[in-house]
Motif scaffolding. Structure first.
Motif, PDB file in Angstrom:
ATOM      1  N   LEU B 139       0.818  -1.219  -0.027  1.00 17.42           N
ATOM      2  CA  LEU B 139       0.031   0.092   0.002  1.00 17.42           C
ATOM      3  C   LEU B 139       0.645   1.253  -0.006  1.00 17.42           C
ATOM      4  N   ASN B 140       1.872   1.079   0.675  1.00 17.09           N
ATOM      5  CA  ASN B 140       2.805   2.238   0.777  1.00 17.09           C
ATOM      6  C   ASN B 140       3.508   2.558  -0.695  1.00 17.09           C
ATOM      7  N   LEU B 141       3.646   1.423  -1.268  1.00 15.96           N
ATOM      8  CA  LEU B 141       4.245   1.557  -2.708  1.00 15.96           C
ATOM      9  C   LEU B 141       3.460   2.241  -3.614  1.00 15.96           C
ATOM     10  N   VAL B 142       2.180   1.816  -3.553  1.00 16.64           N
ATOM     11  CA  VAL B 142       1.160   2.197  -4.615  1.00 16.64           C
ATOM     12  C   VAL B 142       0.777   3.868  -4.068  1.00 16.64           C
ATOM     13  N   GLY B 143       1.458   4.382  -3.103  1.00 15.21           N
ATOM     14  CA  GLY B 143       0.955   5.733  -2.644  1.00 15.21           C
ATOM     15  C   GLY B 143      -0.185   5.835  -1.761  1.00 15.21           C
ATOM     16  N   ILE B 144      -0.609   5.042  -1.058  1.00 15.30           N
ATOM     17  CA  ILE B 144      -1.707   5.240   0.075  1.00 15.30           C
ATOM     18  C   ILE B 144      -1.206   5.613   1.320  1.00 15.30           C
ATOM     19  N   PRO B 145      -1.601   6.767   1.604  1.00 10.22           N
ATOM     20  CA  PRO B 145      -0.813   7.394   3.007  1.00 10.22           C
ATOM     21  C   PRO B 145      -1.510   6.680   4.177  1.00 10.22           C
ATOM     22  N   ASP B 146      -0.918   6.289   4.926  1.00  9.97           N
ATOM     23  CA  ASP B 146      -1.018   5.727   6.527  1.00  9.97           C
ATOM     24  C   ASP B 146      -1.514   4.153   6.103  1.00  9.97           C
ATOM     25  N   PRO B 147      -0.733   3.334   5.391  1.00 12.81           N
ATOM     26  CA  PRO B 147      -1.035   2.263   5.038  1.00 12.81           C
ATOM     27  C   PRO B 147      -1.469   1.305   5.941  1.00 12.81           C
ATOM     28  N   LYS B 148      -0.734   1.307   7.166  1.00 13.31           N
ATOM     29  CA  LYS B 148      -1.135   0.256   8.384  1.00 13.31           C
ATOM     30  C   LYS B 148      -2.554   0.515   8.521  1.00 13.31           C
ATOM     31  N   ALA B 149      -3.115   1.686   8.885  1.00 15.05           N
ATOM     32  CA  ALA B 149      -4.614   1.782   9.357  1.00 15.05           C
ATOM     33  C   ALA B 149      -5.517   1.572   8.213  1.00 15.05           C
ATOM     34  N   ARG B 150      -5.139   1.693   6.941  1.00 15.97           N
ATOM     35  CA  ARG B 150      -5.834   1.771   5.836  1.00 15.97           C
ATOM     36  C   ARG B 150      -6.160   0.164   5.644  1.00 15.97           C
ATOM     37  N   LEU B 151      -5.367  -0.777   5.860  1.00 21.29           N
ATOM     38  CA  LEU B 151      -5.709  -2.218   5.760  1.00 21.29           C
ATOM     39  C   LEU B 151      -6.712  -2.626   6.479  1.00 21.29           C
ATOM     40  N   LYS B 152      -7.299  -1.792   7.419  1.00 21.17           N
ATOM     41  CA  LYS B 152      -8.578  -2.330   7.981  1.00 21.17           C
ATOM     42  C   LYS B 152      -9.630  -1.857   7.683  1.00 21.17           C
ATOM     43  N   ASN B 153      -9.718  -0.865   6.561  1.00 20.66           N
ATOM     44  CA  ASN B 153     -10.702  -0.283   5.859  1.00 20.66           C
ATOM     45  C   ASN B 153     -11.475  -1.313   4.905  1.00 20.66           C
ATOM     46  N   TYR B 154     -12.699  -1.042   4.491  1.00 19.14           N
ATOM     47  CA  TYR B 154     -13.259  -1.647   3.617  1.00 19.14           C
ATOM     48  C   TYR B 154     -13.253  -0.757   2.369  1.00 19.14           C
ATOM     49  N   PRO B 155     -13.554  -1.610   1.229  1.00 17.35           N
ATOM     50  CA  PRO B 155     -13.392  -0.945   0.066  1.00 17.35           C
ATOM     51  C   PRO B 155     -14.204   0.372  -0.119  1.00 17.35           C
ATOM     52  N   HIS B 156     -15.463   0.195   0.436  1.00 18.49           N
ATOM     53  CA  HIS B 156     -16.294   1.572   0.052  1.00 18.49           C
ATOM     54  C   HIS B 156     -15.585   2.716   0.892  1.00 18.49           C
ATOM     55  N   GLU B 157     -14.773   2.585   1.710  1.00 16.61           N
ATOM     56  CA  GLU B 157     -14.183   3.793   2.501  1.00 16.61           C
ATOM     57  C   GLU B 157     -13.128   4.456   1.621  1.00 16.61           C
ATOM     58  N   PHE B 158     -12.837   3.819   0.313  1.00 15.59           N
ATOM     59  CA  PHE B 158     -11.849   4.532  -0.305  1.00 15.59           C
ATOM     60  C   PHE B 158     -12.562   5.204  -1.634  1.00 15.59           C
ATOM     61  N   SER B 159     -11.505   6.161  -1.988  1.00 20.03           N
ATOM     62  CA  SER B 159     -12.155   6.908  -3.423  1.00 20.03           C
ATOM     63  C   SER B 159     -11.820   6.106  -4.572  1.00 20.03           C
ATOM     64  N   GLY B 160     -12.306   6.403  -5.599  1.00 21.34           N
ATOM     65  CA  GLY B 160     -12.026   5.603  -6.855  1.00 21.34           C
ATOM     66  C   GLY B 160     -10.651   5.460  -7.104  1.00 21.34           C
ATOM     67  N   GLY B 161     -10.016   6.549  -7.109  1.00 20.54           N
ATOM     68  CA  GLY B 161      -8.323   6.557  -7.464  1.00 20.54           C
ATOM     69  C   GLY B 161      -7.752   5.587  -6.431  1.00 20.54           C
ATOM     70  N   MET B 162      -8.173   5.711  -5.332  1.00 16.08           N
ATOM     71  CA  MET B 162      -7.273   4.974  -4.062  1.00 16.08           C
ATOM     72  C   MET B 162      -7.941   3.509  -4.091  1.00 16.08           C
ATOM     73  N   ARG B 163      -9.134   3.126  -4.528  1.00 12.49           N
ATOM     74  CA  ARG B 163      -9.458   1.871  -4.850  1.00 12.49           C
ATOM     75  C   ARG B 163      -8.536   1.195  -5.981  1.00 12.49           C
ATOM     76  N   GLN B 164      -8.667   1.910  -7.265  1.00 13.45           N
ATOM     77  CA  GLN B 164      -7.594   1.424  -8.230  1.00 13.45           C
ATOM     78  C   GLN B 164      -6.195   1.413  -7.660  1.00 13.45           C
ATOM     79  N   ARG B 165      -5.720   1.944  -6.595  1.00 16.00           N
ATOM     80  CA  ARG B 165      -4.400   1.888  -6.111  1.00 16.00           C
ATOM     81  C   ARG B 165      -4.482   0.473  -5.455  1.00 16.00           C
ATOM     82  N   VAL B 166      -5.393   0.270  -4.608  1.00 15.97           N
ATOM     83  CA  VAL B 166      -5.618  -1.180  -3.962  1.00 15.97           C
ATOM     84  C   VAL B 166      -5.393  -1.967  -4.816  1.00 15.97           C
ATOM     85  N   MET B 167      -6.391  -1.976  -5.992  1.00 17.45           N
ATOM     86  CA  MET B 167      -6.103  -3.058  -7.019  1.00 17.45           C
ATOM     87  C   MET B 167      -5.075  -3.366  -7.440  1.00 17.45           C
TER      88      MET B 167
END
Lengths: 334, 330
Positions: B139-167
């Motif tokens: 997650l850090n590699l694809v540029g998602i800030p605060d990756p450790k906390a974001r791991l616990k989030n569900y897909p709907h809590e991400f914006s479109g661009g962030m979701r594509q980063r997760v993908m």
């Protein structure tokens, strides 16, 4: 000359409520937050911005499909903001809408003839006149008479959009609000539909409010372009001037982000960080300051006003652009 | 073999049997991908570009779809002959894919962390903790800030661009050699599209994977692809490097596509649209599938099907214009 459409300080705030039994308002999504512009007969105003910036809501509020929260809408010089019932219905005849999704905006159980006839039926045009008009319209949008008895699913995306355009033209409107009319279409078909819309504009003297996120398409079809961000217009100007000399940092970033079909071009790209903030909690001061590469302390505190930035009437709302003359609202250059 | 290819697709045919006839979704496609390069596949909807990608992953819905002919050589191994079990070792591990719509391709009832570690735990023999650590790095590699906390989030809590980063993070989990990106930026806004394209370029430089980029946007092609294949009605019509494609396009369909894009010039010219619409793949006529819409079509185009051939070094075209020319030259 009075402009065909004038919008002054238009606002649309959707309430956020809490509580199922007794809902109380806890906030508001400021979808449109003070939009002003003028649109002259026979011209096209392009409205661009990212998803969620309020461009569609602006279009729908002008048609009064959504009741505006604040502001004024003048159509042919007449204030239509508070019109209701019959008067509003009569006025709607002169304003039509073309939708983005040609799959969802046509009733699958109606034939093309019924679809195009419906608005005329509503306004009590008799059967013979309707028949004649339908044949005319099909011809104008490039469909054939034998298409009349077909259903929407029998058509390709481009053809469906043509049906949608024919329906919008059925009542000889003055203003057509085009909400992303070509974004669901393939490039080759998109070009056909754009050409058709340009031809129709010349033939019938139509006025378009063209809402789209594709900057290339907007540049091609518009006379004037307004760039929206979080419910506000941040820059406004002549189509080419705005693209060649964007003044607002958001417009600059938006334009630099377009991938151009030229592999030799090495563009200096401004990559914006992050996403568009939620319109329920827009940032204070300049709404763009959270993503702006130029943001300073002042931007966080003070909201910039729209100022004229070029002799041709280009306007931008940013603390860091130089003002030419003055004026706080849009003047369409002749 | 002189050159080292990561993937070679030879004479691929994918068909769908429907009630109203056989649809040749992919009809004799040939191409190869070199390690570390970006190959673009462009075409309109229904041109077979996504089906080509799904065929490589062997994810063509079957029935009604079927790969009826051809070879897909991955490092020399034919993927078509692989069993489903063997394919599972390859998918997501050696070859991964990202899709257009990040909302429908992520599972809404699992957290992003659970979905990211699933890939790792399937393909790598790692503990849950190691997997989580690796997921954080991704997650850090694809540029998602605060990756450790974001791991616990569900897909709907991400914006479109962030979701594509997760993908993208998910696709990169096992260091694939080949990433297939099926319209990865189509659903995104331009500013976010720019972010994702920059990210893909950066990751490719760092990780050295090859990318197959499927898109309908010639702007994206010009931006990111080394070589480009243009598809029309299941067939490959032109195949060359990106500079040649934009500078000296050969196929009338490619001309049409390039002319259809509005140019941002002061003097507005009428767009040169391609007339008509793509053919119904169930009822393809004899000859060239583009003949109906082609401004250069001759009588022979409706009878004789063109073959893909090299008209200039590194420039392959499938059009009778060049076949006849060649005959007369010889």
């Amino acid at each position: 000359m009075t402009p065909l459409l004038e919008v002054k300080g238009l606002k649309k705030h959707f309430p956020i409520t809490k509580g199922a039994v007794i809902p109380r308002k806890v906030g508001a999504v400021k979808a449109v937050d003070g939009v002003s512009f003028q649109l002259e007969q026979g011209k096209t105003l392009g409205l661009v911005g990212e998803s969620g910036c309020g461009k569609s809501t602006t279009g729908r509020t002008i048609l009064k499909l959504i009741e505006p929260t604040e502001g004024q809408i003048l159509f042919k010089g007449q204030d239509i903001t508070s019109l209701k019932g019959n008067k509003l219905r009569r006025l709607r005849k002169d304003m039509q809408l073309i939708f983005q999704d040609p799959f969802a905006s046509l009733n699958p159980r109606m034939t093309v003839e019924q679809i195009i006839a419906e608005p005329m039926k509503v306004f009590g045009i008799n059967k013979a006149a309707r028949r004649k008009k339908i044949d005319q319209l099909l011809d104008v949008v490039g469909l054939s008479g034998y298409h009349k008895n077909r259903y929407p699913h029998e058509f390709s995306g481009g053809q469906r959009q043509r049906v949608g355009i024919a329906r919008a033209l059925a009542l000889d409107p003055d203003l057509i609000i085009c909400d992303e009319p070509v974004s669901a279409l393939d490039v080759s078909i998109q070009a056909q539909v754009i050409n058709l819309m340009e031809d129709l504009q010349k033939e019938f003297g139509l006025t378009y409010l063209f809402i789209a996120h594709d900057l290339g398409v907007v540049h091609h079809i518009s006379d004037q372009i307004a760039v929206m961000y979080l419910g506000e217009i941040v820059e406004y100007g002549h189509y080419h001037e705005l693209y060649e000399h964007p003044k607002h940092p958001y417009t600059q970033a938006l334009l630099s982000a377009i991938p151009e079909a030229n592999p030799h071009l090495q563009k200096e790209r401004i990559v914006l960080k992050g996403d568009v903030p939620s319109p329920a909690h827009p940032p204070a001061g300049c709404k763009f300051h959270t993503r702006c590469p130029l943001a300073q302390e002042r931007c966080r505190l003070e909201k910039p006003i729209m100022k004229t930035v070029s002799p041709t009437g280009q306007q931008a709302a940013c603390h860091f652009v130089k003002e030419v003359g003055h004026g706080d609202r849009f003047v369409v250059p002749k | 073999m002189g050159e080292n290819f990561l993937l070679q697709v030879r004479d691929l045919h994918t068909q769908f049997v429907t009630q109203s006839g056989v649809v040749k979704a992919v009809d004799g496609v040939n191409f190869e991908v070199k390690p570390g390069e970006t190959l673009g596949i462009v075409g309109e909807s229904g041109s077979g570009k996504s089906m080509t990608a799904l065929s490589i992953m062997k994810l063509v819905p079957s029935p009604p779809g079927e790969i009826v002919k051809g070879e897909i050589l991955y490092n020399g191994d034919d993927l078509i002959k692989k069993t489903e079990k063997q394919m599972r070792h390859i998918r997501g591990n050696k070859i991964s894919m990202i899709f257009q719509d990040p909302m429908t391709s992520l599972n809404p009832v699992f957290t992003v962390g659970e979905q990211l570690t699933e890939t790792l735990r399937t393909h790598r023999n790692v503990s849950k903790r190691q997997a989580l650590e690796h997921a954080t790095e991704l997650l850090n590699l694809v540029g998602i800030p605060d990756p450790k906390a974001r791991l616990k989030n569900y897909p709907h809590e991400f914006s479109g661009g962030m979701r594509q980063r997760v993908m993208i993070a998910m696709a990169l989990a096992c260091d694939p050699e080949l990433l297939i990106a099926d319209e990865p930026t189509t659903a995104l806004d331009v500013t976010v599209q720019a972010q994702i394209l920059e990210l893909l370029k950066k990751l490719q430089k760092e990780l050295g994977m090859a990318i197959i980029m499927i898109t309908h946007d010639l702007g994206v092609v010009a931006e990111i692809c080394d070589r480009v294949m243009v598809m029309y009605a299941g067939k490959q019509v032109e195949f060359t490097d990106r500079f040649r494609l934009f500078d000296v396009p050969k196929h009338p369909y490619t001309w049409g596509l390039l002319n259809s894009i509005p140019k941002m010039e002061k003097e507005k010219k009428r767009l040169k649209a391609i007339s008509g619409h793509p053919p119904d793949l169930r009822h393809l006529r004899k000859g060239c599938p583009f003949a109906e819409r082609c401004p250069k079509a001759k009588a022979s185009c409706r009878i004789q099907a063109p073959h893909l051939q090299e008209v200039e070094p590194g420039h392959l075209v499938s059009c009778l214009l060049y076949e006849e020319e060649k005959v007369t030259l010889e």
